[in-house]
Design a protein around this motif. Structure first.
Motif, PDB file in Angstrom:
ATOM      1  N   VAL A  81      -3.471   7.156 -25.132  1.00  0.00           N
ATOM      2  CA  VAL A  81      -4.458   7.748 -24.297  1.00  0.00           C
ATOM      3  C   VAL A  81      -4.212   8.562 -23.159  1.00  0.00           C
ATOM      4  O   VAL A  81      -4.954   9.755 -23.010  1.00  0.00           O
ATOM      5  CB  VAL A  81      -5.444   6.416 -23.863  1.00  0.00           C
ATOM      6  N   ASP A  82      -3.085   8.227 -22.323  1.00  0.00           N
ATOM      7  CA  ASP A  82      -2.541   8.966 -21.315  1.00  0.00           C
ATOM      8  C   ASP A  82      -2.137  10.370 -21.958  1.00  0.00           C
ATOM      9  O   ASP A  82      -2.245  11.349 -21.191  1.00  0.00           O
ATOM     10  CB  ASP A  82      -1.599   8.180 -20.633  1.00  0.00           C
ATOM     11  N   ALA A  83      -1.583  10.285 -22.907  1.00  0.00           N
ATOM     12  CA  ALA A  83      -0.760  11.575 -23.529  1.00  0.00           C
ATOM     13  C   ALA A  83      -2.167  12.474 -23.747  1.00  0.00           C
ATOM     14  O   ALA A  83      -2.108  13.760 -23.451  1.00  0.00           O
ATOM     15  CB  ALA A  83      -0.404  11.556 -24.718  1.00  0.00           C
ATOM     16  N   ALA A  84      -3.384  11.944 -24.385  1.00  0.00           N
ATOM     17  CA  ALA A  84      -4.600  12.705 -24.632  1.00  0.00           C
ATOM     18  C   ALA A  84      -5.070  13.143 -23.095  1.00  0.00           C
ATOM     19  O   ALA A  84      -5.475  14.418 -23.177  1.00  0.00           O
ATOM     20  CB  ALA A  84      -5.594  11.960 -25.346  1.00  0.00           C
ATOM     21  N   GLU A  85      -5.109  12.539 -22.205  1.00  0.00           N
ATOM     22  CA  GLU A  85      -5.458  12.805 -21.084  1.00  0.00           C
ATOM     23  C   GLU A  85      -4.856  13.831 -20.426  1.00  0.00           C
ATOM     24  O   GLU A  85      -5.375  14.644 -19.848  1.00  0.00           O
ATOM     25  CB  GLU A  85      -5.650  11.634 -20.066  1.00  0.00           C
ATOM     26  N   ARG A  86      -3.599  13.721 -20.628  1.00  0.00           N
ATOM     27  CA  ARG A  86      -2.622  14.784 -19.874  1.00  0.00           C
ATOM     28  C   ARG A  86      -2.751  16.055 -20.543  1.00  0.00           C
ATOM     29  O   ARG A  86      -2.325  17.173 -20.155  1.00  0.00           O
ATOM     30  CB  ARG A  86      -1.480  14.234 -19.858  1.00  0.00           C
TER      31      ARG A  86
END
Ligand code: NAD
Length: 705
Positions: A81-86
Motif C-alpha cells: 500500500v505504501d508503494a502505491a501511495e508513493r
C-alpha cells in the motif's frame, strides 16, 4: 503471483494467487517491484491494479502469514500500500470481484476505483478481533461521501460490522468512481487520460462531530468482553477526522499490532484455524471423492424436519418431506411458507429468490417416494423404537448407496443403524434449532459408518454452509454431553443460594450469548425433564445427587417460553425473561428441604464453577475419543451453544488460564462438592506434565474406521 502486461502505455498488474488472491508476502513484494519498475519506465504512463477475472480482486492479507510477518520482516500489505501511495505515476483499481481487508486497502491507495457489478467491498478484520492495518481506517472515512460526517458514519459501520457491501451501495457511498463490466479497460483509459497531480486519498480530509465516536463507544461491548477491536476501530477512525494522515496511520499501526498480539484476536485466530482443521480427517475421502448429494428427503415435518428442509432448499438441493401426521404436514408447510415470507418482508431475500428456494421443497406421502434421494434425514420423535421402525422402512425403499442419517440429540446411533441391513451407510447429523440459522452440525459417526458415508456427510455440511464437526457416538455427543454438567452445576448453585437471574447475568457478563436458565426456557424445560427421565431409567443420570428443578417446574406445567413460564415468566407474546417470585419461593423451599443453608454467592464463583464443569467434561470427551481434537470442542461450543468467541472456546480458554490452575480448582471443588467434580484423567495428565489441550492429539489415524 502477479502478472504485468503493458497496454498502450498502461501497466496492468493482475493479482493471481488462487483461491482468494491473498496478498501474501510474495504477492506484495511482486507488487512493490512492479510499481517500481513502471515508475522507472518512461513508456509507462500509470497503472491498473486488478484481479484475475475469477471473481476475486483480493481477499486481503494471508492470515497464515500473520505470525511470520511480524518476525521475519518480509514485505506485507502495508508495504504494498505504501508503494502505491508513493508511486509518482497514477494508479486505478479495476475491482473485478471481492475486495476485502487488505485488498480494499490497496484499492483505497489508488487514485481511482472502478468495479464490476458483482463486486463486493468490506473490512472483515473485526471478525478476527482486528482493525484494518494498512491504512483502511484512515482512507475509508476520507473517501466515503467526500469525507463528510455521513461518510465517516458509513465507514464506521463497514469497519465495525465487518460485512461486505455491494457495488451499488459502494457507488452511492462514493467508494468507487464507476460500475460496469468493462472495469479494466475503463480504468486503463482513465489512466491514459489522467492529467495533473495524483489524486491521493491521503491528501483529503474527513470530519465528524465527536459525539459520533462517544456514542459508538457506548454501543459496542466493553473492551474486556469482546469489544477491544471495536473500541480501537472507533479511536483510529476518530484520529482520521482530527489528525494529519501520517499521524493517523501511525496510530492505526500501533493499535493493529496491539490487537494482533492481544488475547481477543488470538482467540479469533484460533477459531479461524480450528475451522480449517475440521475437514482434515485421515482416511476420510474429501469433496471430490465422495458421491455428491443431489436430492434429499426428510422424515418428520416438525420443528427440526421443517428447518432442515429449509436448509436444503436454501442450498439449492431439492428436498422431499414426509410425516406420519396430516396435521404435522400442514404445520410444516405453513412453517416453511412463513419463514420465506418473513425473509422477503425483512428484505433478506428477493421475492423471486424466495420462490425459487421454496420451489425446492416437496411434500410426499409414501416412504417409497424417498427412493430417488441421495440422503434421507430422519427427524421424528426422540424415541428409539419409533426411529428403528423408520430406519427399517427406509432400508427397504432407499436407493442402495443412499446415506441414511438421524437427527437424534441423545439416542444411540449404532442402535438406530442396527435396524437396517446397511449400518455402514448410517450416520448422525445433529442439526441445531432453528436448523436453517444455527451454523453447527455435529456429524456423529457410528461404529459401522464407512469413510465414504462420513466423507459424504462432511461434504454435505459444507454445501449446506454449516460448520460440520465429526464426533463419535455417545450420550449427548460433544455438545449436549458437556451441557449436562454445566446445567447441573448451575442448578446446584440455585440450591446453595443463587437465583436464575443472577446466574444468567454472571454468564452473559462472562460473554455467553444467553445464560443457562434462559436457554432451558428457550429449548423447553419439558425436553430437559424428559431426557432426564430417560437417563434416570438407564442409570446414566450422573454421579451423586442431581438437582431436580427441571422436574419440579415440569410438574407445574412450566415448560419455558412455550407455556409463558419456566425458570422465568414471560408476558404474552414476549420472549423477555422476567424473574418470577414463584420460582424463587420454589428454589428456597428446595434448599430448606435439602437442609442447605442458603448463602450469598459471588459472580466469580458462579462463572468458575459453571465454566470449569464444562472444561472438565470437555477433557473427558477428548479422553474418550468423542472429539478428534480440543479445537473441535471449541467450535461446537462457539457455534452451537453461544460460548464467547473472544475467549476462543472452553478448551482454548482453559489453555490460556493454564491447566495447572484449572486442575487445582477442579480438585478443590472435588474436595468440597464430591464425586461430580472428579478431575478428568486427561486434565490431570496434561496439567501435571505442563501440556495444553491444544497440544493433545489423540491418535488421529485410529479414528477412521
Ligand atoms: P417434533 O415433535 O417437532 O417433530 C417430530 C415429527 O415427527 C412430528 O411431526 C411427527 O408427526 C413426526 N413423526 C413421528 N413419528 C413418525 C413416523 N413414524 N413417520 C413419520 N413421521 C413421524 O420434534 P423435533 O423437535 O422436530 O425433533 C425431531 C428430532 O430432532 C428428535 O430426534 C429430536 O431429539 C431432534 N432434535 C431436536 C432439536 C430441537 O431443538 N427441537 C434439536 C436437535 C435435534
Amino acid at each position: 503471483m502477479l502478472t504485468t502486461t503493458i497496454q498502450d502505455g498502461v501497466a496492468i498488474l493482475s493479482i493471481d494467487n488462487p483461491p482468494v488472491n491473498a496478498l501474501s508476502s510474495a504477492v506484495c513484494q511482486a507488487m512493490i517491484d512492479a510499481l517500481a519498475g513502471g515508475n522507472d519506465d518512461a513508456s509507462v504512463k500509470g497503472f491498473v491494479i486488478t484481479g484475475n477475472g475469477r471473481g476475486m480482486f483480493s481477499g486481503g492479507a494471508d492470515i497464515t502469514e500473520f505470525a511470520t510477518i511480524l518476525r521475519e520482516r518480509k514485505a506485507n500489505v502495508r508495504d504494498a500500500v505504501d508503494a502505491a501511495e508513493r508511486s509518482a505515476k497514477p494508479i486505478a483499481a479495476a475491482i473485478d470481484g471481492r475486495a476485502l481487508g487488505g485488498g480494499l486497502e490497496l484499492a483505497l491507495a489508488c487514485d481511482l476505483r472502478f468495479a464490476t457489478p458483482l463486486s463486493q467491498f468490506g473490512f472483515p478484520e473485526i471478525k478476527l478481533g482486528l482493525i484494518p492495518g494498512a491504512g483502511g481506517t484512515q482512507r475509508l472515512p476520507r473517501v466515503l461521501k467526500g469525507g463528510s460526517m455521513e461518510g465517516v458514519i458509513a465507514a464506521l459501520e463497514l469497519i465495525l460490522k465487518g460485512d461486505p457491501i455491494d457495488a451499488e451501495r459502494a457507488e452511492a457511498l462514493e467508494l468507487i468512481d464507476g460500475v460496469g463490466a468493462d472495469a479494466v479497460p475503463r480504468a486503463a483509459e482513465a489512466i491514459r487520460r489522467f492529467t495533473g497531480a495524483r489524486r491521493r486519498v491521503s491528501e483529503r480530509s474527513a470530519s465528524a462531530y465527536p459525539q459520533v465516536f462517544s456514542e459508538g463507544h457506548k454501543r459496542v461491548p466493553p473492551e474486556d468482553r469482546g469489544g477491544f477491536a471495536a473500541h480501537k476501530a472507533l479511536d483510529a477512525v476518530e484520529a482520521a477526522t482530527q489528525w494529519p494522515f501520517n499521524h493517523g496511520i501511525a496510530r492505526e499501526l500501533r493499535y493493529f499490532l496491539e490487537l494482533l498480539t492481544g488475547s481477543e484476536s488470538r482467540a479469533y485466530q484460533h477459531i479461524f484455524f480450528a475451522e480449517r482443521e475440521l475437514g482434515k480427517i485421515p482416511g476420510i475421502p474429501t469433496d471430490g471423492a465422495v458421491r455428491p448429494i443431489r436430492r434429499a428427503a426428510v422424515i418428520g415435518a416438525g420443528t427440526m424436519g421443517s428447518g432442515i428442509a429449509i436448509t436444503f432448499a436454501n442450498a439449492g438441493v431439492p428436498v422431499s418431506v414426509l410425516d406420519a401426521s396430516k396435521e404435522a404436514i400442514e404445520r410444516g408447510r405453513a412453517t416453511i411458507e412463513q419463514s420465506y415470507a418473513d425473509q422477503v418482508k425483512r428484505r433478506r431475500l428477493s421475492e423471486e429468490e424466495a420462490k425459487r428456494r421454496h420451489g425446492h421443497v416437496h411434500f410426499i406421502e409414501r416412504f417409497e417416494d424417498v427412493a430417488d434421494a441421495d440422503i434421507v434425514i430422519e427427524a421424528v420423535f426422540e424415541d428409539l423404537a419409533i426411529k428403528k421402525e423408520v430406519f427399517a422402512k427406509l432400508d427397504a425403499v432407499a436407493k442402495p448407496d443412499a446415506v441414511l442419517a438421524t437427527n437424534t440429540s441423545t439416542l444411540d446411533v449404532d442402535a438406530i443403524a442396527s435396524a437396517t441391513s446397511r449400518p455402514q451407510q448410517v450416520i448422525g447429523m445433529h442439526f441445531f434449532s432453528p436448523a436453517y440459522i444455527m451454523k453447527l452440525l455435529e456429524i456423529v459417526r457410528g461404529k459401522a459408518s464407512s469413510p465414504q458415508t462420513i466423507g459424504a456427510a462432511i461434504a454435505l455440511a459444507k454445501k449446506l454452509r454449516k460448520v460440520g464437526v465429526l464426533v463419535a457416538n455417545c450420550d449427548g455427543f460433544v455438545g449436549n454431553r458437556m451441557l449436562a454438567p454445566y446445567f447441573r452445576e448451575a442448578a446446584h448453585l440455585l440450591e446453595e443460594g443463587a437465583l436464575p437471574q443472577q446466574i444468567d447475568a454472571a454468564m452473559t457478563d462472562f460473554g455467553f450469548a444467553m445464560g443457562p436458565f434462559a436457554v432451558s426456557d428457550l429449548a423447553g424445560v419439558d425436553v430437559g425433564a424428559r431426557i432426564r427421565a430417560e437417563r434416570e431409567k438407564a442409570g446414566r443420570l450422573g454421579a451423586g445427587r442431581v438437582p431436580r428443578f427441571d422436574v419440579l417446574l415440569f410438574e407445574r406445567g412450566r415448560f419455558g417460553q412455550k407455556t409463558g413460564a419456566g425458570f422465568y415468566r414471560y408476558d404474552t407474546g414476549e420472549r423477555i425473561p422476567k424473574p418470577d417470585p414463584e420460582v424463587e419461593a420454589l428454589i428456597v423451599a428446595e434448599s430448606r428441604e435439602l437442609g442447605i443453608e442458603r448463602r450469598s454467592i459471588g459472580n466469580d464463583e458462579i462463572v468458575k464453577r459453571c465454566v470449569y464443569a464444562l472444561i472438565n467434561e470437555g477433557a473427558n470427551v477428548l479422553y474418550d475419543g468423542i472429539a478428534l481434537r480440543s479445537s473441535d470442542i471449541d467450535i461446537v461450543w462457539i457455534y452451537g451453544y453461544g460460548f464467547p468467541p473472544f475467549r476462543g472456546g472452553p478448551m482454548y480458554y482453559a489453555d490460556t488460564l493454564g491447566l495447572k490452575r484449572v486442575l487445582a480448582e477442579v480438585e478443590r471443588f472435588h474436595g468440597e462438592f464430591g464425586v461430580r467434580w472428579k478431575p478428568s484423567p486427561l486434565l490431570v495428565e496434561l496439567a501435571t506434565t505442563g501440556k495444553t489441550f491444544s497440544s493433545y492429539r489423540p491418535a488421529l489415524t485410529e479414528v477412521a474406521p
